[in-house]
Design an enzyme around this catalytic site. Sequence first.
Site, short mmCIF file in Angstrom:
data_model
loop_
_atom_site.label_atom_id
_atom_site.label_comp_id
_atom_site.label_asym_id
_atom_site.label_seq_id
_atom_site.Cartn_x
_atom_site.Cartn_y
_atom_site.Cartn_z
N ASP A 1 3.13 1.82 -0.93
CA ASP A 1 2.48 2.48 0.20
C ASP A 1 3.55 3.17 1.04
OD1 ASP A 1 0.16 3.10 1.74
OD2 ASP A 1 0.86 1.69 3.25
N HIS B 1 0.56 10.17 12.53
CA HIS B 1 0.44 8.70 12.58
C HIS B 1 1.75 8.06 13.01
CE1 HIS B 1 -0.64 4.61 11.42
NE2 HIS B 1 0.42 4.57 10.62
N GLU C 1 -6.62 1.83 7.26
CA GLU C 1 -5.73 2.99 7.18
C GLU C 1 -6.34 3.98 6.21
OE1 GLU C 1 -1.34 1.31 8.42
OE2 GLU C 1 -1.73 1.71 6.29
N GLU D 1 -6.20 6.79 3.75
CA GLU D 1 -5.15 7.33 2.90
C GLU D 1 -5.75 7.97 1.65
OE1 GLU D 1 -1.73 4.89 2.16
OE2 GLU D 1 -2.14 3.56 3.86
N ASP E 1 -5.90 1.06 3.14
CA ASP E 1 -4.91 -0.02 3.13
C ASP E 1 -5.16 -0.91 4.34
OD1 ASP E 1 -2.73 -1.28 1.91
OD2 ASP E 1 -1.34 -0.40 3.35
N ARG F 1 -2.71 -6.08 12.06
CA ARG F 1 -1.68 -5.59 12.97
C ARG F 1 -0.97 -6.72 13.71
NH1 ARG F 1 -0.97 -0.65 10.82
NH2 ARG F 1 -2.87 0.61 10.92
N LYS G 1 -0.19 -6.66 4.94
CA LYS G 1 -0.76 -5.64 4.07
C LYS G 1 -1.21 -6.20 2.72
CE LYS G 1 0.60 -1.95 6.60
NZ LYS G 1 -0.12 -0.70 6.86
N THR H 1 -6.30 -3.75 -0.73
CA THR H 1 -6.25 -2.29 -0.66
C THR H 1 -7.43 -1.78 -1.46
OG1 THR H 1 -3.83 -2.25 -0.49
CG2 THR H 1 -4.91 -0.23 -1.23
N THR I 1 -1.02 6.59 6.29
CA THR I 1 -2.18 6.92 7.12
C THR I 1 -2.21 8.41 7.44
OG1 THR I 1 -2.09 4.72 8.09
CG2 THR I 1 -3.42 6.37 9.23
N GLU J 1 -4.47 3.50 16.26
CA GLU J 1 -4.28 4.75 16.99
C GLU J 1 -5.51 5.12 17.82
OE1 GLU J 1 -2.32 7.89 14.30
OE2 GLU J 1 -3.15 6.37 12.94
#
Length: 422
Positions: free
Chosen positions: A125, A132, A198, A200, A232, A236, A252, A256, A348, A362
């Site tokens: 990743d 981002h 995320e 992607e 993903d 946090r 992570k 996914t 991202t 975000e």
Amino acid sequence: MPLVRSWVDSANTAECPFPLNNLPCGVFTASDGEKRCGVAIGDRIVDVSALEAAGLIVFHGGPLLDHPGWNRLMAAGPEVWSSLRAQLTELLEEGAARRSAVERHLVTLAGAQLHLPFQVVEYTDFYAGRHHALNVGTMFRGAENALPPNWLHIPIGYNGRASSVVVSGTDVRRPWGQLKGPDDVVPRFAPSQRFDIELEIGAVVGLPSKSGQPVTVAEADAMIFGYVLLNDWSARDIQAWEYQPLGPFQSKATATTISPWIVMKAALETFRVSTPAREVPLLPHLAEPGPLLYDIALEVGLTPEDAAETILSRTNYREMYYSAAQQLAHHTTAGSPMNTGDLLGSGTISGPLKENRGSLLELSWGGKEPLTLENGETRSFLHDNDIVTLRGVAKGDGYIIGFGDCTGRILPALADPYSRQG
């Protein structure tokens, strides 16, 4: 390129994500219970494993689609990829001579059980979207130090878990992990409270590279078989405690999610665009030899339990700072061999505006600006039973190229993650 018309009528509408121009590759469960390779066309799946067995699709050197996955065909290289598309186009285009022979191998797409379309060998990743990276860096380090010193020179990445890559529609369990708030003396072990998404795009490697032999950006582009949507999932709060000094690990590793269809690179050729202008020139080995990004419109939808969906974000893949080919080329610079079935997450994808941001981190600015959903609820991060859906389409002349939805529902954390009961 205009729409290529098919005798499958549903493939000829402007809103259909799977026209004859697309021909995305997936794996589905057939009526006999076996997993087969299939290609989406309109509202149907054509059983290409059955077409090959019937001699309607032929590859020099023997069968490539007689098992449930596309890795063997991907490894065969671009000439074979082109041959597949040419043969399918001949069989499915309007007025095809062998229509009746193909019709018996069509199944209805709606309700079909779809599986991972290929065996994921390795997963990497990246952190390669500038908007981002600026947003996240500003939140945690201030605007003046938002980008790490190396960010404008190399696509930053980390090696993830291929074993946790799942297909769209797979439920995702809220993870446990070590959490440490700013006022905590020591960490605690608890379920993540800041579970995130995320947005992607994933690049699927077809051709392998040799150990010890870096590849150029142009060679890397030729190695890519196709692309998928990719979510993903990111914890946090686990990430905030663990990421220094080596970056993400358990934050992570939960899952996914990828879309069920691989859109072959050839289907996206007319949508190529260049990466953004650079304030710092890249070293020659990473310079872009031509347009290597794609104009793919993306959106994120969130559906709470028993409520309507809210569209959280809309952006475009063309916002990426580094293309998949540049990421792949960089991956090989130290001699690491790439394999058929490797998956590269773009990082991202966010745009310049708030409504273009590709993660809740975000969108809610770290939880300080909660979002209001259509039903009046608010979100800073994901709640249990939320369903997240990623969508992406490239818009052509009277047609679109789609990937299929990339969805996942959040299950509550286990009451006791170490219990072996149930």
